[in-house]
Structures are given as C-alpha cells and as structure tokens.
Write an enzyme that holds these catalytic residues in place. Sequence first.
Site, PDB file in Angstrom:
ATOM      1  N   THR A 165       0.829  -1.205   0.000  1.00 24.87           N
ATOM      2  CA  THR A 165       0.000   0.000   0.000  1.00 24.87           C
ATOM      3  C   THR A 165       0.863   1.254   0.000  1.00 24.87           C
ATOM      4  O   THR A 165       0.603   2.207  -0.743  1.00 24.87           O
ATOM      5  CB  THR A 165      -0.912   0.015   1.243  1.00 24.87           C
ATOM      6  OG1 THR A 165      -1.681  -1.187   1.263  1.00 24.87           O
ATOM      7  CG2 THR A 165      -1.840   1.213   1.223  1.00 24.87           C
ATOM      8  N   THR A 166       1.906   1.252   0.842  1.00 22.07           N
ATOM      9  CA  THR A 166       2.788   2.413   0.946  1.00 22.07           C
ATOM     10  C   THR A 166       3.523   2.673  -0.357  1.00 22.07           C
ATOM     11  O   THR A 166       3.898   3.810  -0.651  1.00 22.07           O
ATOM     12  CB  THR A 166       3.790   2.209   2.099  1.00 22.07           C
ATOM     13  OG1 THR A 166       3.069   1.825   3.274  1.00 22.07           O
ATOM     14  CG2 THR A 166       4.583   3.465   2.397  1.00 22.07           C
ATOM     15  N   TYR A 183     -13.107  -5.530  -2.197  1.00 21.99           N
ATOM     16  CA  TYR A 183     -14.292  -5.218  -3.000  1.00 21.99           C
ATOM     17  C   TYR A 183     -15.174  -6.446  -3.223  1.00 21.99           C
ATOM     18  O   TYR A 183     -16.376  -6.388  -2.983  1.00 21.99           O
ATOM     19  CB  TYR A 183     -13.932  -4.574  -4.353  1.00 21.99           C
ATOM     20  CG  TYR A 183     -15.159  -4.025  -5.064  1.00 21.99           C
ATOM     21  CD1 TYR A 183     -15.750  -2.850  -4.630  1.00 21.99           C
ATOM     22  CD2 TYR A 183     -15.747  -4.726  -6.108  1.00 21.99           C
ATOM     23  CE1 TYR A 183     -16.900  -2.370  -5.245  1.00 21.99           C
ATOM     24  CE2 TYR A 183     -16.896  -4.254  -6.720  1.00 21.99           C
ATOM     25  CZ  TYR A 183     -17.473  -3.068  -6.286  1.00 21.99           C
ATOM     26  OH  TYR A 183     -18.608  -2.615  -6.877  1.00 21.99           O
ATOM     27  N   TYR A 204      -2.074 -10.245   4.331  1.00 19.67           N
ATOM     28  CA  TYR A 204      -2.184  -8.857   4.787  1.00 19.67           C
ATOM     29  C   TYR A 204      -3.638  -8.593   5.132  1.00 19.67           C
ATOM     30  O   TYR A 204      -4.487  -8.497   4.252  1.00 19.67           O
ATOM     31  CB  TYR A 204      -1.683  -7.924   3.678  1.00 19.67           C
ATOM     32  CG  TYR A 204      -1.740  -6.441   3.986  1.00 19.67           C
ATOM     33  CD1 TYR A 204      -1.898  -5.955   5.278  1.00 19.67           C
ATOM     34  CD2 TYR A 204      -1.620  -5.512   2.959  1.00 19.67           C
ATOM     35  CE1 TYR A 204      -1.939  -4.598   5.544  1.00 19.67           C
ATOM     36  CE2 TYR A 204      -1.651  -4.147   3.206  1.00 19.67           C
ATOM     37  CZ  TYR A 204      -1.810  -3.695   4.500  1.00 19.67           C
ATOM     38  OH  TYR A 204      -1.858  -2.344   4.756  1.00 19.67           O
ATOM     39  N   ARG A 216      -9.296  -1.076   4.701  1.00 22.02           N
ATOM     40  CA  ARG A 216      -9.133  -0.842   3.258  1.00 22.02           C
ATOM     41  C   ARG A 216      -9.889  -1.856   2.411  1.00 22.02           C
ATOM     42  O   ARG A 216     -10.249  -1.567   1.279  1.00 22.02           O
ATOM     43  CB  ARG A 216      -7.650  -0.868   2.877  1.00 22.02           C
ATOM     44  CG  ARG A 216      -6.881   0.387   3.290  1.00 22.02           C
ATOM     45  CD  ARG A 216      -5.455   0.340   2.750  1.00 22.02           C
ATOM     46  NE  ARG A 216      -4.670   1.510   3.147  1.00 22.02           N
ATOM     47  CZ  ARG A 216      -4.497   2.602   2.399  1.00 22.02           C
ATOM     48  NH1 ARG A 216      -5.076   2.674   1.209  1.00 22.02           N
ATOM     49  NH2 ARG A 216      -3.752   3.593   2.821  1.00 22.02           N
ATOM     50  N   LYS A 243       0.328 -10.062   8.287  1.00 22.83           N
ATOM     51  CA  LYS A 243       0.511  -8.659   8.637  1.00 22.83           C
ATOM     52  C   LYS A 243      -0.840  -8.204   9.162  1.00 22.83           C
ATOM     53  O   LYS A 243      -1.801  -8.080   8.410  1.00 22.83           O
ATOM     54  CB  LYS A 243       0.931  -7.833   7.421  1.00 22.83           C
ATOM     55  CG  LYS A 243       1.022  -6.333   7.706  1.00 22.83           C
ATOM     56  CD  LYS A 243       1.311  -5.525   6.448  1.00 22.83           C
ATOM     57  CE  LYS A 243       1.324  -4.026   6.756  1.00 22.83           C
ATOM     58  NZ  LYS A 243       1.537  -3.200   5.536  1.00 22.83           N
ATOM     59  N   ILE A 268       5.712  -4.593   9.759  1.00 24.57           N
ATOM     60  CA  ILE A 268       5.917  -4.050   8.413  1.00 24.57           C
ATOM     61  C   ILE A 268       5.570  -2.578   8.545  1.00 24.57           C
ATOM     62  O   ILE A 268       4.414  -2.210   8.685  1.00 24.57           O
ATOM     63  CB  ILE A 268       5.070  -4.776   7.359  1.00 24.57           C
ATOM     64  CG1 ILE A 268       5.523  -6.239   7.263  1.00 24.57           C
ATOM     65  CG2 ILE A 268       5.205  -4.087   5.999  1.00 24.57           C
ATOM     66  CD1 ILE A 268       4.737  -7.074   6.273  1.00 24.57           C
TER      67      ILE A 268
END
Length: 292
Positions: free
Chosen positions: A44-45, A107, A133, A138, A162, A204
Amino acid sequence: MQFQGALTALVTPFHNNEIDEERFRAHIEDQIVRGIHGLVPCGTTGESATMTHEEHKQAIKICVDQAKGRVPVLAGAGSNNTREAIELTTFAKQAGADGTLHITPYYNKPTQAGVVAHFQAIAREVPMPMIVYNVPGRTGLNVLPETLAKLHATVPEVVGVKEASGNINQMSQVIEHCGPDFTVLAGDDFVVLPLLSLGGKGVISVLSNLLPDKMASLCEAYAHADLEKAKGLHYELAPLCRAMFLETNPIPVKTSLALMGRLELSLRLPLVPMQPENEAKLREDLSRAGLL
C-alpha cells in the site's frame, strides 16, 4: 522465522510519473545500511494500486537486485483477482523475492471460506512463503483468527500475517490459535511493542522509511529483553507514528521524505498533496524529531 523484526513498507519514488530508479535504489540502500531487517516493495505504501503490472514487476526486480540477498525481500503480490495474484506471485518468485505479501481480496468481499480457497489456489500454482495482509479498513474484509489457523494448518506456504486490524485482542487470538511458529507482524507502527509482548515477531513499518535504525532497534531491544530501551523507543516514535497517518498513507511519509530532500514529492491520483494545516503539523513533528 525469515520475516521478523522491522521490515519497511517501501515508498515508490516517481519522477515524471515513472518509477525513479536512482532514488528508489538509494532509498533501499539507505535502509539496509541503517540496519533494517527486511524490505517490502509494492505494498500500500508503495502505491501498488496505481501501478501497472510492468511497473509492479520493475519495482520488485529493482528491490531484489539492490538488496543482493543482504536482507529478505517480501514482495507485494496481492489482488482481489486470484488469477492476477498468481501472475504477480509467479513473477516475484522468478525475480528472486524471498516471499510475497498478499492483501486479502478487496471489494469482492469473499466469505472466510473464499479467503482460504484464494490462498490455496495461489499456493498450488506458486509454492513460496506468503504473508497474509489483513487490513479491514481498506478491504472491507476481516480475516478471523480461526481462518488464519485453518490456513496455517492446510497451506504450509502461508507462514504469517501482517495484522492491520488495529484490534490487539484479535492479534492475541491469532497467536493463540496459530502457535509460536506462525509469524504475526504489526501492520500499524503504534502497536509494535504491545504485539511483541504478546509473541508477535515484528512489524511491516511505514515510519521506518524515515527511521529504519530506530524501528529496528526497538525490535532488537525487545528481542534482547531490554524492555526499558524498547519502551523508550516506543514513546519516542509515537508522535511520528501518529504523524504518518495525519492523512491517507503514503501521503505523509512521502511528504516527509520530500521535505528531508530524499525524493521528489510525486503522488499518483487519486492521492493529492497534504492539506496545508496537516503539512504544518507534520513539519512540526519532523522538526521536533530532528529530521528537518
């Protein structure tokens, strides 16, 4: 326990809307020199959501090449499309990544059984270490401790998670259900020390883009039972941990690196520069930490 301690969720520097390879390599090298324990490109980062497949593969290839085996590379390879996740995982393995990080399907909102089937399918096609993750904020999907326990029992390639649910009770239950050989990593910088105390293996980290040495030291201090040092670092880093989320990640961390002269501030839409009042607060926090 290949993935433990402080791993950096790497930002992706851009120039003219393309990956800035020179600055990306320099950033990776700085991380390694300053003692980071592992690298995570294309999360994501790293703005993986707005990367093409070719850019995604380019970023992983650059990271593996620059690391040269000095620290493990956990490459982002997740998707809400199982076939796409298999494709990205295949490339990561071929490129020499040590493992892959997989965001849970977003989604689509699969059932818990669908989550298990997703990871089983990836493992069948591309057997390599995988970290789940879990970031419900999100994805709209929370992977339950019982589901992770089932994955741990039936998919040997799933070696850890994570955990970015923000729910420390859930993290405790994951460790309880999965046992000490399952790697639970913090997905939020502000819960690193509490999670370590429960048996977690590390983080992380977003903040370690700025301070890899400090985040690595926090994890090392706890591992060596230096609880006072670990606690001191936890509170020292707490204001910056909050600052990294003044707005949506990775806007604050990339803004910070730009203010520090480490990269060009280049965000891909729909991400936009920080609101002036938030940037002013960020500058204050960075200055107070001696980073400006």
